[in-house]
Design a protein around this motif. Structure first.
Motif, PDB file in Angstrom:
ATOM      1  N   VAL A  30       0.848  -1.187   0.000  1.00 32.73           N
ATOM      2  CA  VAL A  30       0.000   0.000   0.000  1.00 32.73           C
ATOM      3  C   VAL A  30       0.888   1.242   0.000  1.00 32.73           C
ATOM      4  N   THR A  31       0.579   2.183  -0.870  1.00 29.57           N
ATOM      5  CA  THR A  31       1.323   3.446  -0.900  1.00 29.57           C
ATOM      6  C   THR A  31       0.361   4.608  -0.757  1.00 29.57           C
ATOM      7  N   LEU A  32       0.610   5.407   0.274  1.00 21.58           N
ATOM      8  CA  LEU A  32      -0.192   6.591   0.529  1.00 21.58           C
ATOM      9  C   LEU A  32       0.637   7.812   0.135  1.00 21.58           C
ATOM     10  N   ARG A  33      -0.048   8.807  -0.416  1.00 20.62           N
ATOM     11  CA  ARG A  33       0.657   9.963  -0.950  1.00 20.62           C
ATOM     12  C   ARG A  33       0.197  11.257  -0.292  1.00 20.62           C
ATOM     13  N   CYS A  34       1.121  12.203  -0.247  1.00 17.38           N
ATOM     14  CA  CYS A  34       0.817  13.477   0.402  1.00 17.38           C
ATOM     15  C   CYS A  34       1.531  14.616  -0.308  1.00 17.38           C
ATOM     16  N   TYR A  60       8.359  12.188  11.166  1.00 15.93           N
ATOM     17  CA  TYR A  60       8.430  13.634  10.978  1.00 15.93           C
ATOM     18  C   TYR A  60       9.607  13.966  10.065  1.00 15.93           C
ATOM     19  N   PHE A  61       9.326  14.777   9.052  1.00 15.15           N
ATOM     20  CA  PHE A  61      10.352  15.270   8.137  1.00 15.15           C
ATOM     21  C   PHE A  61      10.524  16.772   8.333  1.00 15.15           C
ATOM     22  N   ASN A  62      11.752  17.230   8.260  1.00 17.18           N
ATOM     23  CA  ASN A  62      12.008  18.657   8.198  1.00 17.18           C
ATOM     24  C   ASN A  62      12.943  18.913   7.023  1.00 17.18           C
ATOM     25  N   ASN A  63      12.540  19.824   6.148  1.00 17.51           N
ATOM     26  CA  ASN A  63      13.313  20.091   4.923  1.00 17.51           C
ATOM     27  C   ASN A  63      13.639  18.801   4.168  1.00 17.51           C
ATOM     28  N   ASN A  64      12.645  17.950   4.064  1.00 18.18           N
ATOM     29  CA  ASN A  64      12.694  16.693   3.304  1.00 18.18           C
ATOM     30  C   ASN A  64      13.522  15.605   3.971  1.00 18.18           C
ATOM     31  N   VAL A  65      14.069  15.873   5.128  1.00 18.49           N
ATOM     32  CA  VAL A  65      14.917  14.895   5.819  1.00 18.49           C
ATOM     33  C   VAL A  65      14.140  14.266   6.967  1.00 18.49           C
ATOM     34  N   PRO A  66      14.152  12.934   7.066  1.00 14.67           N
ATOM     35  CA  PRO A  66      13.464  12.303   8.197  1.00 14.67           C
ATOM     36  C   PRO A  66      14.202  12.600   9.491  1.00 14.67           C
ATOM     37  N   ILE A  67      13.508  13.233  10.426  1.00 12.05           N
ATOM     38  CA  ILE A  67      14.117  13.628  11.685  1.00 12.05           C
ATOM     39  C   ILE A  67      13.798  12.628  12.791  1.00 12.05           C
ATOM     40  N   ASP A  68      12.586  12.142  12.779  1.00 13.30           N
ATOM     41  CA  ASP A  68      12.141  11.266  13.853  1.00 13.30           C
ATOM     42  C   ASP A  68      11.207  10.210  13.280  1.00 13.30           C
ATOM     43  N   ASP A  69      11.651   8.975  13.252  1.00 17.13           N
ATOM     44  CA  ASP A  69      10.790   7.882  12.775  1.00 17.13           C
ATOM     45  C   ASP A  69      10.510   6.895  13.907  1.00 17.13           C
ATOM     46  N   SER A  70      10.626   7.356  15.124  1.00 17.90           N
ATOM     47  CA  SER A  70      10.442   6.462  16.268  1.00 17.90           C
ATOM     48  C   SER A  70       9.037   5.907  16.375  1.00 17.90           C
ATOM     49  N   GLY A  71       8.092   6.555  15.715  1.00 18.05           N
ATOM     50  CA  GLY A  71       6.716   6.080  15.758  1.00 18.05           C
ATOM     51  C   GLY A  71       6.360   5.071  14.688  1.00 18.05           C
ATOM     52  N   MET A  72       7.260   4.825  13.785  1.00 20.36           N
ATOM     53  CA  MET A  72       6.991   3.840  12.726  1.00 20.36           C
ATOM     54  C   MET A  72       6.929   2.465  13.384  1.00 20.36           C
ATOM     55  N   PRO A  73       5.801   1.781  13.246  1.00 21.70           N
ATOM     56  CA  PRO A  73       5.593   0.568  14.032  1.00 21.70           C
ATOM     57  C   PRO A  73       6.540  -0.583  13.707  1.00 21.70           C
ATOM     58  N   ALA A 119      10.245  18.768  -1.723  1.00 21.38           N
ATOM     59  CA  ALA A 119       9.456  19.564  -0.771  1.00 21.38           C
ATOM     60  C   ALA A 119       7.950  19.477  -1.002  1.00 21.38           C
ATOM     61  N   SER A 120       7.540  18.924  -2.123  1.00 20.55           N
ATOM     62  CA  SER A 120       6.113  18.924  -2.428  1.00 20.55           C
ATOM     63  C   SER A 120       5.505  17.531  -2.493  1.00 20.55           C
ATOM     64  N   PHE A 121       6.231  16.524  -2.003  1.00 18.49           N
ATOM     65  CA  PHE A 121       5.691  15.180  -2.132  1.00 18.49           C
ATOM     66  C   PHE A 121       6.284  14.234  -1.091  1.00 18.49           C
ATOM     67  N   SER A 122       5.398  13.434  -0.497  1.00 14.12           N
ATOM     68  CA  SER A 122       5.852  12.412   0.436  1.00 14.12           C
ATOM     69  C   SER A 122       4.998  11.166   0.271  1.00 14.12           C
ATOM     70  N   THR A 123       5.582  10.028   0.560  1.00 17.12           N
ATOM     71  CA  THR A 123       4.850   8.771   0.505  1.00 17.12           C
ATOM     72  C   THR A 123       5.045   7.990   1.792  1.00 17.12           C
ATOM     73  N   LEU A 124       4.029   7.245   2.135  1.00 20.58           N
ATOM     74  CA  LEU A 124       4.085   6.291   3.246  1.00 20.58           C
ATOM     75  C   LEU A 124       3.717   4.935   2.652  1.00 20.58           C
ATOM     76  N   LYS A 125       4.618   3.984   2.798  1.00 23.08           N
ATOM     77  CA  LYS A 125       4.421   2.680   2.182  1.00 23.08           C
ATOM     78  C   LYS A 125       4.323   1.615   3.258  1.00 23.08           C
ATOM     79  N   ILE A 126       3.415   0.686   3.064  1.00 24.14           N
ATOM     80  CA  ILE A 126       3.275  -0.459   3.956  1.00 24.14           C
ATOM     81  C   ILE A 126       3.412  -1.710   3.090  1.00 24.14           C
TER      82      ILE A 126
END
Lengths: 113, 115
Positions: free
Chosen positions: B19-23, B48-61, B72-79
């Motif tokens: 699954v790919t979610l887009r933002c 959490y990303f800041n300036n396109n860089v992942p800063i904190d992914d501690s919540g990724m299960p 800067a205008s696109f992000s994806t979350l993939k499962i």
């Protein structure tokens, strides 16, 4: 990590009655934000409180930040059916990671017309 | 301004599928968040990303979850692979600035159902 406890979890009122939700933290908060999420919708920012003892009003909504900056409340006067939704408080994590918010579990408000 | 845009709005898939979610965040916002919302766990920050860089992914299960922000205008979350317990509403939010003092703007969410 930072936790904000929100009560009550649910509140059902008759239209015209008042409503209050409370948010509590065990640590001092630098700031606190409130969001509203309508059923089936997404969280929408309402307000931010920063100063100790701060009180802000938006029409029938009154937001307070405690003197110790460990608790906050949202009070709605004379609820209307348009107030239905879940109200969340959110506060930054303590310990230096001031970039992210921890959201409370929210208070679901339902209003009987 | 169109606000934060997410796609798809609804996704129904079978266990084991990718699954790919887009933002698309609000233009000019340099902070981007992915949240997951369920009845049991409430609103949880995944990454959490800041300036396109992942800063904190501690919540990724788990390793099954990954997120990217190629610009800067696109992000994806993939499962991959998806499981029934991943069923939830996934929100993307953006913010101007790196600190919690600025409000977050949430997208409409993607309601994911994994059968």
């Amino acid at each position: 990590g930072q936790q904000v406890m929100q009560i009550p979890q649910y509140q059902h009122v008759q239209e015209g009655e008042d409503f209050t939700t409370y948010c509590n933290s065990s640590t001092t908060l630098s700031n606190i934000q409130w969001y509203k999420q309508r059923p089936g919708g997404h969280p929408v920012f309402l307000i931010q409180l920063v100063k100790s003892g701060e009180v802000k009003k938006q029409k029938r909504l009154t937001f307070q930040f405690g003197e110790a900056k460990k608790n906050s409340s949202l009070h709605i006067t004379a609820t209307q059916t348009t107030d239905v939704g879940t109200y969340f408080c959110a506060a930054p994590n303590s310990g230096g990671s001031n970039y992210k918010l921890t959201f409370g579990k929210g208070t679901l408000l339902t209003v009987n017309p | 301004d169109a606000g934060v845009i997410q796609s798809p709005r609804h996704e129904v898939t079978e266990m084991g599928q990718e699954v790919t979610l887009r933002c698309k965040p609000i233009s000019g916002h340099n902070s981007l968040f992915w949240y997951r919302q369920t009845m049991m766990r409430g609103l949880e920050l995944l990454i959490y990303f800041n300036n396109n860089v992942p800063i904190d992914d501690s919540g990724m299960p788990e390793d099954r979850f990954s997120a990217k922000m190629p610009n800067a205008s696109f992000s994806t979350l993939k499962i991959q692979p998806s499981e029934p317990r991943d069923s939830a509403v996934y929100f993307c939010a953006s913010r101007m600035g790196p600190t919690s003092y600025n409000e977050q703007f949430f997208g409409p969410g993607t309601r994911l159902t994994v059968l």
